[in-house]
Motif scaffolding. Structure first.
Motif, PDB file in Angstrom:
ATOM      1  N   UNK A  19     -31.176   3.579  18.527  1.00  0.00           N
ATOM      2  CA  UNK A  19     -29.979   3.014  18.923  1.00  0.00           C
ATOM      3  C   UNK A  19     -29.498   1.787  20.041  1.00  0.00           C
ATOM      4  N   UNK A  20     -30.495   1.190  20.356  1.00  0.00           N
ATOM      5  CA  UNK A  20     -30.032   0.417  21.357  1.00  0.00           C
ATOM      6  C   UNK A  20     -31.574  -0.387  21.185  1.00  0.00           C
ATOM      7  N   UNK A  21     -30.578  -2.015  21.279  1.00  0.00           N
ATOM      8  CA  UNK A  21     -31.769  -2.756  21.776  1.00  0.00           C
ATOM      9  C   UNK A  21     -32.414  -2.518  22.978  1.00  0.00           C
ATOM     10  N   UNK A  22     -33.854  -2.591  22.726  1.00  0.00           N
ATOM     11  CA  UNK A  22     -35.129  -2.698  23.431  1.00  0.00           C
ATOM     12  C   UNK A  22     -35.688  -1.038  24.079  1.00  0.00           C
ATOM     13  N   UNK A  23     -35.289  -0.930  25.127  1.00  0.00           N
ATOM     14  CA  UNK A  23     -35.360   0.177  26.072  1.00  0.00           C
ATOM     15  C   UNK A  23     -34.424   0.378  26.691  1.00  0.00           C
ATOM     16  N   UNK A  24     -32.657  -0.112  25.845  1.00  0.00           N
ATOM     17  CA  UNK A  24     -31.371   0.324  27.138  1.00  0.00           C
ATOM     18  C   UNK A  24     -30.832   1.082  26.338  1.00  0.00           C
ATOM     19  N   UNK A  25     -31.774   2.463  25.248  1.00  0.00           N
ATOM     20  CA  UNK A  25     -30.634   2.974  24.768  1.00  0.00           C
ATOM     21  C   UNK A  25     -31.610   4.915  25.537  1.00  0.00           C
TER      22      UNK A  25
END
Length: 347
Positions: free
Chosen positions: A327-333
Motif C-alpha cells: 500500500x506504499x512505495x518500496x518498503x515504506x509501508x
C-alpha cells in the motif's frame, strides 16, 4: 493460538559473550536472530515517456532513488518487527555505498557482517518506467557480486538462528555454496531463489536446496524450477501436468522441511514435514507498489517461524505484512512491531 517454540533450533541463545570472547556490545551485534545474504543495491528509477528502442531516444520526466535488494528488504522488515538482524553484503566507498550502509543502520540492522571494498563501485539498478507502465532494468551489482568465502566470518553466522539466502547475479553465488559446509546443523537456512536462481535449474542449485529448511518461492518460479525436473524424476510424459501443490509436496518429500508458495493476490499455500498443509487467502487492499511484496511476506513468515507459530498463523501474518507493504512505495509501508501485535491480537 499458543506459541510453540519446539521447532526453533538451539543456536544463538546458547552462545554467550564469554564463549565468543567478546564484550557484551559486540556480542549483541553478533548474536542476532536472522542474517540476510543476497543482493544489495541502490534502485535508481527514472520515469520516461516511453522506453527507447535501438538508436532511439526518450526523455526523463522524473527520478526516484532508494536502497533495495530482496534479502535486504526482508531483513529490514524483520528488524521493524523487533527481530535482531544483520546482513552479509559488500559495498564500496561511494555515494551508493554510503546510502546502503545508512539505510541498514537507521533500520537497526547490525553492520557486523557488512564488507567494505577498497575499490570498485557499490551495486545499483537503473530502471526506466514508461507512461504506459513498461519497464526496463539494467543491473550493475558492483562489488556485492565479488564476495568470497574468506570475507565471511562463520563464527558470526553460526551465532544466528536463521540465515536467509536470496539471489546474486554473479560470483557471490559461489560464496553462498561454499558457506554451506561451514554452517552448524542448528542453523535454519531460508531460501528465496527468485527468477535469477530459478533459471539456473535444480542441478545448479542442488547444494543449496539440499541444505534448505524453508523454501519461500512464488508459484511461477516453483513451476519453472521444478516441473520438468519432477516430470523426469516421476517418469511422466510431457502431456502430464503437475499442480503447484503436487510440486510443493514433492519438494517437501525430498527433504525441505517447509515449502511456502506465494500466490500473489490469491494468497499463500504451505506444507511442512509435520504434515501441516494450509491455503491462506490474501488480504484485500489497494495496492500501490507490489515490487517488494514477496520480500515483505518473507519477513512476516520468518518472524512467525521464530515465534513458533503454526503454519496457518504464520502464513496469515505473512500475508498481512505483505498487504501493508504494497500500500506504499518500496518498503515504506512495512509495519512495525506495535502494529503487528495489534493485528495478532485481532486473530
Amino acid at each position: 493460538m499458543e506459541e510453540n517454540n519446539t521447532n526453533i533450533p538451539e543456536s544463538s541463545k546458547n552462545v554467550t559473550a564469554e564463549d565468543l570472547g567478546v564484550d557484551e556490545i559486540v556480542y549483541d551485534a553478533i548474536n542476532v536472530d536472522v542474517i540476510g545474504f543476497g543482493a544489495l543495491n541502490v534502485d535508481k528509477l527514472y520515469k520516461v515517456g516511453h522506453i527507447a528502442e535501438i538508436d532511439g531516444e526518450s526523455f526523463i520526466k522524473g527520478e526516484e532513488e532508494s536502497p533495495g535488494g530482496s534479502a535486504a528488504n526482508t531483513i529490514i522488515g524483520l528488524s521493524k518487527l523487533g527481530c535482531s538482524t544483520s546482513y552479509i553484503g559488500k559495498i564500496a566507498y561511494d555515494e551508493e555505498g554510503d546510502l546502503l550502509e545508512y539505510n541498514l543502520m537507521i533500520n537497526d540492522v547490525y553492520l557486523t557482517n557488512l564488507i567494505y571494498a577498497e575499490s570498485g563501485n557499490s551495486g545499483k539498478v537503473l530502471g526506466f518506467v514508461s507512461d504506459a507502465g513498461d519497464r526496463a532494468l539494467y543491473v550493475d551489482p558492483g562489488v556485492n557480486d565479488e564476495i568470497t568465502i574468506d570475507e565471511i566470518n562463520p563464527l558470526n553466522v553460526n551465532a544466528c538462528k536463521i540465515l536467509h539466502y536470496t539471489s546474486f547475479v554473479g560470483d557471490s553465488f559461489n560464496a553462498q555454496k561454499e558457506l554451506l559446509p561451514l554452517l552448524a546443523d542448528k542453523i535454519v537456512l531460508s531460501f528465496d531463489p527468485g527468477m535469477l536462481y530459478v533459471k539456473k535449474g535444480v542441478e545448479e542449485l542442488k547444494e543449496i536446496l539440499e541444505r534448505t529448511d524453508i523454501l519461500l518461492i512464488n508459484e511461477g518460479e516453483l513451476k519453472i524450477l521444478f516441473e520438468d525436473y519432477y516430470k523426469e524424476k516421476l517418469n511422466l510424459s510431457d502431456d502430464d501436468s503437475l499442480s503447484f501443490r503436487d510440486l510443493a509436496v514433492n519438494v517437501r518429500n525430498d527433504g525441505i522441511d517447509t515449502v511456502v508458495v506465494k500466490r500473489g493476490s490469491i494468497g499463500a499455500y504451505a506444507i511442512n514435514k509435520k504434515d501441516e498443509e494450509v491455503k491462506i487467502p490474501a488480504f484485500e487492499c489497494d495496492a500501490v507498489d507490489t515490487t517488494a511484496a514477496g520480500d515483505s511476506f518473507n519477513a512476516g513468515f520468518l518472524y512467525s517461524y521464530l515465534k513458533g507459530y503454526d503454519l496457518a498463523k504464520s502464513c496469515t501474518i505473512a500475508n498481512w505484512v505483505a498487504s501493508k507493504s504494497v500500500q506504499a512505495i518500496g518498503i515504506t509501508g512495512l509495519p512495525n512491531l506495535e502494529e503487528l501485535e495489534e493485528f495478532i491480537e485481532s486473530l
